[in-house]
Design a protein around this motif. Sequence first.
Motif, PDB file in Angstrom:
ATOM      1  N   ASN A   1      34.442 -34.430  25.257  1.00 23.47           N
ATOM      2  CA  ASN A   1      33.159 -35.106  25.095  1.00 23.47           C
ATOM      3  C   ASN A   1      32.571 -35.396  26.478  1.00 23.47           C
ATOM      4  O   ASN A   1      33.149 -36.153  27.257  1.00 23.47           O
ATOM      5  CB  ASN A   1      33.346 -36.401  24.309  1.00 23.47           C
ATOM      6  N   THR A   2      31.432 -34.803  26.777  1.00 19.01           N
ATOM      7  CA  THR A   2      30.787 -35.010  28.078  1.00 19.01           C
ATOM      8  C   THR A   2      29.656 -36.023  27.988  1.00 19.01           C
ATOM      9  O   THR A   2      28.989 -36.291  28.980  1.00 19.01           O
ATOM     10  CB  THR A   2      30.230 -33.680  28.618  1.00 19.01           C
TER      11      THR A   2
ATOM     12  N   ARG B   1      29.672 -28.246  26.890  1.00 17.89           N
ATOM     13  CA  ARG B   1      30.165 -28.878  25.665  1.00 17.89           C
ATOM     14  C   ARG B   1      29.907 -27.993  24.454  1.00 17.89           C
ATOM     15  O   ARG B   1      30.787 -27.797  23.618  1.00 17.89           O
ATOM     16  CB  ARG B   1      29.504 -30.235  25.467  1.00 17.89           C
TER      17      ARG B   1
END
Length: 144
Positions: A40-41, A26
């Motif tokens: 978005n992780t 990210r």
Amino acid sequence: MLNLGAPIPLLLIGNVIIVEHLARSRSRCQRMNISGQARNTRPLSMLMTALCVLFLVTLTPVSVCFLYFPYLREKLLSLESVDPYKARYDVQYIKFLYDVSLLLTYLNATFNFAIYVFSGSKFRAELMSLLCCKVTKGTSLFGS
């Protein structure tokens, strides 16, 4: 006895490694992406952490029972010669504790399913198409 304690540390180590790689990915994507639209992780990290905690909470009691029961059996056998009624009461109480811990183990699968349904829109869509016998267009989550 090794097979009872091995999954928990392996799961913890594996999840820490995966969450760390997701965080690095990210940050790398944010540095490379000028528009700031990096993937978005965070939800995936939260999902994995929730599943790991759920696994620990629901499977630890039955593992403790399996580890403790051989020692408890010896104690109950010696108690049976002194006070058989107390030994029978203790055996029933131990069986109750084991049943409760086994119920927690079964609830693990239920909670896993609920977590996946509430957290993944793709999973929900595939589940609805599966339950309603609809053919999905394009690529499927579970293959063709």
